[in-house]
Enzyme design. Structure first.
Site, PDB file in Angstrom:
ATOM      1  N   ARG A  60       0.807  -1.213   0.000  1.00  0.00           N
ATOM      2  CA  ARG A  60       0.000   0.000   0.000  1.00  0.00           C
ATOM      3  C   ARG A  60       0.847   1.272   0.000  1.00  0.00           C
ATOM      4  NH1 ARG A  60      -2.790  -3.946   1.818  1.00  0.00           N
ATOM      5  NH2 ARG A  60      -0.760  -4.454   2.639  1.00  0.00           N
ATOM      6  N   THR A  61       1.768   1.375   0.964  1.00  0.00           N
ATOM      7  CA  THR A  61       2.493   2.642   1.158  1.00  0.00           C
ATOM      8  C   THR A  61       3.357   2.961  -0.061  1.00  0.00           C
ATOM      9  OG1 THR A  61       2.540   2.038   3.488  1.00  0.00           O
ATOM     10  CG2 THR A  61       3.914   3.891   2.827  1.00  0.00           C
ATOM     11  N   LYS A  88      26.074  -5.060  -0.368  1.00  0.00           N
ATOM     12  CA  LYS A  88      27.542  -5.143  -0.400  1.00  0.00           C
ATOM     13  C   LYS A  88      28.157  -4.380   0.763  1.00  0.00           C
ATOM     14  CE  LYS A  88      27.257  -4.973  -5.444  1.00  0.00           C
ATOM     15  NZ  LYS A  88      27.451  -4.047  -6.571  1.00  0.00           N
ATOM     16  N   ARG A 110      11.075   3.827   3.879  1.00  0.00           N
ATOM     17  CA  ARG A 110      10.629   2.836   4.880  1.00  0.00           C
ATOM     18  C   ARG A 110      11.864   2.048   5.303  1.00  0.00           C
ATOM     19  NH1 ARG A 110       5.517  -1.125   4.825  1.00  0.00           N
ATOM     20  NH2 ARG A 110       4.618   0.884   5.358  1.00  0.00           N
ATOM     21  N   HIS A 138       4.518   5.696  11.737  1.00  0.00           N
ATOM     22  CA  HIS A 138       4.080   5.569  10.336  1.00  0.00           C
ATOM     23  C   HIS A 138       3.135   6.754  10.100  1.00  0.00           C
ATOM     24  CE1 HIS A 138       2.944   4.044   6.542  1.00  0.00           C
ATOM     25  NE2 HIS A 138       2.586   2.818   6.835  1.00  0.00           N
TER      26      HIS A 138
END
Ligand code: CP
Length: 310
Positions: A60-61, A88, A110, A138
């Site tokens: 969704r986000t 890496k 995120r 959030h």
């Protein structure tokens, strides 16, 4: 009302004022009109480039931010940690500074670590939007949740909202508590005591362990997903027992003397915290939340971009 946000980044709801939230909602009202037109696009961010950095899974986000950016006519680049040089050993700050060197103006991130967005905002020269940092905040989810309550019930002020379930691991819960309280709503949490953080009452939030009592009290029930991926130990005997005590069913809703609004941030565990018939019922505004997410994120990006010196 001020036409500018009081902040240069959106790191959490805690740092916003009530006026910031009202400005975001009034701006989102206009963008909601835009995305319901046949031509869903405006040129507002035509010369802005935004990087979406997702170090943790999202449906969704991630899609909502990308659509919001494209509907504002921004240039968009997407970064997924799984296929990047982070594998890496490159640091977060080096990764972002390399992306910014390609003339990127804003970063949506995120990250699984609480505080990652705050850390980034202090160590790179860009506007940062927190799209969820571990179990911390959030903010855009809480904004779209409050925007959806405002749309359904006329206002957030004076409403009684219960947040049910895995509050301990939930960034959605913490951001919602801050957002709802700033707008004058009353908040309770409900769930097994093992999934309620010990500090929660210090935030002015009451705890109710009986789901039925919580539902009798509230106007809105926000059902949280049980986050098994963040649970290193067992917090309840079994999912079946959790569902028996805290799962929202049509039977419980029909036993109340009133209508309540049912919300869920997604992804839903159907048959665990909420039954399919409740999730798809007229009580539920779950898909309205998703729709409103695009307009709210357009508002956040537009308002933050307006503070970039060009
Ligand atoms: N509500 C929410 O954050 O969903 P995603 O994890 O799919 O982005």
């Amino acid at each position: 009302m001020s036409k500018q946000l009081s902040v240069n980044h959106l790191l959490g709801i805690k740092g916003l004022t009530r006026e910031d939230i009202e400005l975001i909602f009034n701006t989102a009202d206009n963008f909601k009109d835009v995305i319901n037109r046949p031509i869903k696009k405006v040129p507002s961010l035509r010369d802005i480039t935004i990087a979406n950095l997702f170090f943790e899974n999202s449906t969704r986000t991630k899609l909502s931010f990308e659509l919001a950016e494209k509907r504002l006519s921004a240039d968009v680049v997407n970064f997924s940690a799984a296929s990047s040089s982070v594998k890496k050993g490159e640091t977060l700050v080096d990764t972002v500074n390399n992306i910014l060197a390609m003339k990127v103006d804003m970063v949506v991130m995120r990250h699984p670590n609480p505080g990652a967005a705050v850390y980034l905002s202090k160590n790179v020269d860009s506007r940062i939007v927190n799209a969820g940092d571990g179990a911390h905040e959030h903010p855009t989810q809480a904004l779209l949740d409050s925007f959806s309550i405002r749309e359904k019930l006329g206002s957030v002020e004076g409403k009684k909202v219960v947040i049910v379930g895995d509050v301990l691991h939930s960034r959605v819960a913490l951001s919602n508590i801050f957002a709802l309280q700033k707008q004058g709503a009353e908040v309770k949490v409900c769930g097994p005591t093992t999934l309620i953080p010990k500090y929660i009452e210090s935030l002015g939030v009451k705890v109710e362990t009986d789901l039925r009592k919580a539902l009798v009290w509230c106007d809105v029930a926000n059902m949280l997903r049980i986050q098994l991926e963040r649970q290193d130990i067992k917090y309840f005997p079994s999912l079946r027992e959790y569902t028996m005590q805290y799962g929202l069913t049509t039977e419980i809703l029909n036993s109340l003397d009133k209508e309540i609004v049912v919300m869920h941030p997604g992804p839903i565990n159907r048959g665990v915290e909420i039954t399919t018939d409740v999730a798809d019922s007229d009580h539920s505004i779950i898909l309205n939340q998703v729709e409103n997410g695009v307009a709210v994120r357009m508002a956040v990006l537009y308002l933050l971009a307006s503070k970039i010196e060009r």
